[in-house]
Design an enzyme around this catalytic site. Structure first.
Site, PDB file in Angstrom:
ATOM      1  N   SER A  15       0.828  -1.210   0.000  1.00 47.27           N
ATOM      2  CA  SER A  15       0.000   0.000   0.000  1.00 47.27           C
ATOM      3  C   SER A  15       0.863   1.262   0.000  1.00 47.27           C
ATOM      4  O   SER A  15       2.058   1.218   0.346  1.00 47.27           O
ATOM      5  CB  SER A  15      -0.878  -0.034   1.264  1.00 47.27           C
ATOM      6  OG  SER A  15      -1.604   1.157   1.421  1.00 47.27           O
ATOM      7  N   ASP A  36       4.896  -7.783   3.076  1.00 45.46           N
ATOM      8  CA  ASP A  36       3.816  -7.052   3.763  1.00 45.46           C
ATOM      9  C   ASP A  36       3.007  -8.068   4.552  1.00 45.46           C
ATOM     10  O   ASP A  36       2.941  -9.243   4.197  1.00 45.46           O
ATOM     11  CB  ASP A  36       2.899  -6.329   2.759  1.00 45.46           C
ATOM     12  CG  ASP A  36       2.168  -5.145   3.400  1.00 45.46           C
ATOM     13  OD1 ASP A  36       2.501  -3.993   3.085  1.00 45.46           O
ATOM     14  OD2 ASP A  36       1.257  -5.381   4.236  1.00 45.46           O
ATOM     15  N   ASP A  57       4.671 -10.572   8.700  1.00 47.52           N
ATOM     16  CA  ASP A  57       4.330  -9.600   9.738  1.00 47.52           C
ATOM     17  C   ASP A  57       5.644  -9.255  10.440  1.00 47.52           C
ATOM     18  O   ASP A  57       6.266 -10.123  11.070  1.00 47.52           O
ATOM     19  CB  ASP A  57       3.320 -10.228  10.713  1.00 47.52           C
ATOM     20  CG  ASP A  57       2.901  -9.250  11.808  1.00 47.52           C
ATOM     21  OD1 ASP A  57       3.666  -8.296  12.095  1.00 47.52           O
ATOM     22  OD2 ASP A  57       1.821  -9.446  12.380  1.00 47.52           O
ATOM     23  N   CYS A  84       9.231   0.404   4.761  1.00 50.17           N
ATOM     24  CA  CYS A  84       8.116   1.370   4.747  1.00 50.17           C
ATOM     25  C   CYS A  84       6.952   0.959   5.644  1.00 50.17           C
ATOM     26  O   CYS A  84       6.031   1.760   5.839  1.00 50.17           O
ATOM     27  CB  CYS A  84       7.555   1.515   3.327  1.00 50.17           C
ATOM     28  SG  CYS A  84       8.732   2.118   2.131  1.00 50.17           S
ATOM     29  N   SER A 147       9.230  10.021  10.138  1.00 55.31           N
ATOM     30  CA  SER A 147       8.080  10.902   9.897  1.00 55.31           C
ATOM     31  C   SER A 147       8.459  12.245  10.489  1.00 55.31           C
ATOM     32  O   SER A 147       9.264  12.304  11.429  1.00 55.31           O
ATOM     33  CB  SER A 147       6.836  10.366  10.622  1.00 55.31           C
ATOM     34  OG  SER A 147       5.860  11.388  10.751  1.00 55.31           O
ATOM     35  N   TYR A 160       3.027   7.317  18.111  1.00 59.18           N
ATOM     36  CA  TYR A 160       3.589   7.378  16.754  1.00 59.18           C
ATOM     37  C   TYR A 160       4.894   8.189  16.743  1.00 59.18           C
ATOM     38  O   TYR A 160       5.914   7.761  16.185  1.00 59.18           O
ATOM     39  CB  TYR A 160       2.549   7.992  15.821  1.00 59.18           C
ATOM     40  CG  TYR A 160       2.934   8.002  14.368  1.00 59.18           C
ATOM     41  CD1 TYR A 160       3.021   6.816  13.642  1.00 59.18           C
ATOM     42  CD2 TYR A 160       3.202   9.194  13.703  1.00 59.18           C
ATOM     43  CE1 TYR A 160       3.373   6.827  12.296  1.00 59.18           C
ATOM     44  CE2 TYR A 160       3.545   9.218  12.370  1.00 59.18           C
ATOM     45  CZ  TYR A 160       3.635   8.026  11.665  1.00 59.18           C
ATOM     46  OH  TYR A 160       3.983   8.042  10.339  1.00 59.18           O
ATOM     47  N   LYS A 164       8.691   6.982  15.771  1.00 54.33           N
ATOM     48  CA  LYS A 164       9.393   7.556  14.621  1.00 54.33           C
ATOM     49  C   LYS A 164      10.640   8.339  15.047  1.00 54.33           C
ATOM     50  O   LYS A 164      11.619   8.400  14.308  1.00 54.33           O
ATOM     51  CB  LYS A 164       8.436   8.443  13.813  1.00 54.33           C
ATOM     52  CG  LYS A 164       7.304   7.652  13.138  1.00 54.33           C
ATOM     53  CD  LYS A 164       7.840   6.615  12.163  1.00 54.33           C
ATOM     54  CE  LYS A 164       6.752   5.939  11.355  1.00 54.33           C
ATOM     55  NZ  LYS A 164       7.271   4.988  10.368  1.00 54.33           N
ATOM     56  N   THR A 195      -1.810   8.960   0.974  1.00 62.09           N
ATOM     57  CA  THR A 195      -1.805   7.495   0.918  1.00 62.09           C
ATOM     58  C   THR A 195      -3.039   6.976   1.660  1.00 62.09           C
ATOM     59  O   THR A 195      -3.698   7.742   2.361  1.00 62.09           O
ATOM     60  CB  THR A 195      -0.560   6.915   1.632  1.00 62.09           C
ATOM     61  OG1 THR A 195      -0.720   7.109   3.047  1.00 62.09           O
ATOM     62  CG2 THR A 195       0.735   7.543   1.183  1.00 62.09           C
TER      63      THR A 195
END
Ligand SMILES: NC(=O)c1ccc[n+]([C@@H]2O[C@H](COP(=O)([O-])OP(=O)(O)OC[C@H]3O[C@@H](n4cnc5c(N)ncnc54)[C@H](O)[C@@H]3O)[C@@H](O)[C@H]2O)c1
Length: 255
Positions: A15, A36, A57, A84, A147, A160, A164, A195
């Site tokens: 994705s 993925d 995973d 990613c 990020s 998050y 990151k 995305t």
């Protein structure tokens, strides 16, 4: 390092940013392998790109190892890793739904930090045994995805941002650890990219995010990540650094 014919592993390829990066590296004639946890979409993309896919995973060490054992036998160890895979559930530490459960924090760290590190660690071991490619003993390149939340995480992004900023923080020491083996380590810190991850946000939040980007006044597109990843692989002097890809965006505390 030239990309053509190099065994290239894109993780989180089913994705968004990972899928576009896989498409781009396929167009550059890399020998492409896709991982993925969404095995179905990963397999469909692999079929389209004449690549090989594995349902992995990254929070399960044995799944990474088994897939790497298998692909190494068929293709040799990857020389390019583009990590990613990631998740971005938003939740405040204390909010409308009460106190954030510890398990929610741990899930984000498990995927974005521990999973990413595990793939990197296992691949670095394999890469370190490859023959060097040039007079400087270059063997491979690892690109992780951070990020801009690593630096200016918003309200609701404690987990998050923690995951990151750890990816950003390990970039230099990882590059230093692996320098001896001719392996470069870089990270890309995207801003707000268009995305499926972002599509999960409410429309009004996405619009507000678009407006705060100084220039160009739009969301980033996955192709901009993919072409930066290409440049990082091809430019041998890039190492140990995190590159922001964000149209000069500095996130406000909330939108
Ligand atoms: N979209 C953005 O605005 C943005 C901004 C900054 C950073 N990022 C980062 O970029 C990366 C890609 O994000 P995206 O927007 O393309 O998201 P996406 O949701 O479109 O794709 C993420 C992919 O990772 C896979 N994945 C998730 N957990 C996994 C696991 N445990 N094992 C294997 N695969 C797993 C998913 O199945 C999915 O295919 C992520 O690391 C994300 O944190 C995205």
């Amino acid at each position: 390092m030239q990309i053509k014919d190099q065994v290239t592993l894109v993780v989180g390829a089913a994705s968004g940013i990972g899928a576009e990066t896989a498409r781009h590296f396929s167009s550059l004639d890399a020998k492409l392998i896709l991982f993925d946890k969404n095995g179905k979409d990963c397999k469909a993309l692999a079929k389209e790109l004449k690549a090989t896919s594995y349902e992995v995973d990254i929070t399960v060490e044995a799944q990474i190892k088994n897939a790497l054992d298998e692909l190494t036998q068929s293709y040799g160890a990857p020389r390019i890793l583009i990590n990613c895979a990631g998740i971005a559930p938003a939740r405040r530490i204390v909010g409308n739904k009460g106190v954030m459960p510890q398990a929610e924090f741990e899930q984000v760290i498990d995927t974005n930090l521990l999973g990413c590190f595990d793939v990197m660690r296992q691949i670095a071991g394999l890469m370190s045994k490859l023959d060097p490619l040039d007079e400087y003993q270059q063997r491979g390149v690892i690109i992780n995805t951070a990020s801009i939340a690593a630096f200016d995480g918003q309200a609701g992004q404690a987990a998050y941002a923690a995951s990151k900023s750890a990816i950003a923080g390990l970039t230099l020491p990882a590059a230093r650890d692996l320098a001896k083996y001719g392996i470069r380590v870089m990270a890309i810190a995207p801003g707000v990219m268009n995305t499926p991850m972002l599509a999960a946000m409410p429309e009004d939040v996405r619009k507000k995010l678009e407006i705060v980007v100084p220039f160009p006044k739009r969301l980033g597109v996955p192709r901009e990540f993919a072409t930066l990843a290409q440049h990082i692989v091809e430019n041998d002097y890039l190492n140990g650094e995190v590159i922001r890809l964000d149209g000069a965006l500095r996130m406000p505390h909330e939108v």
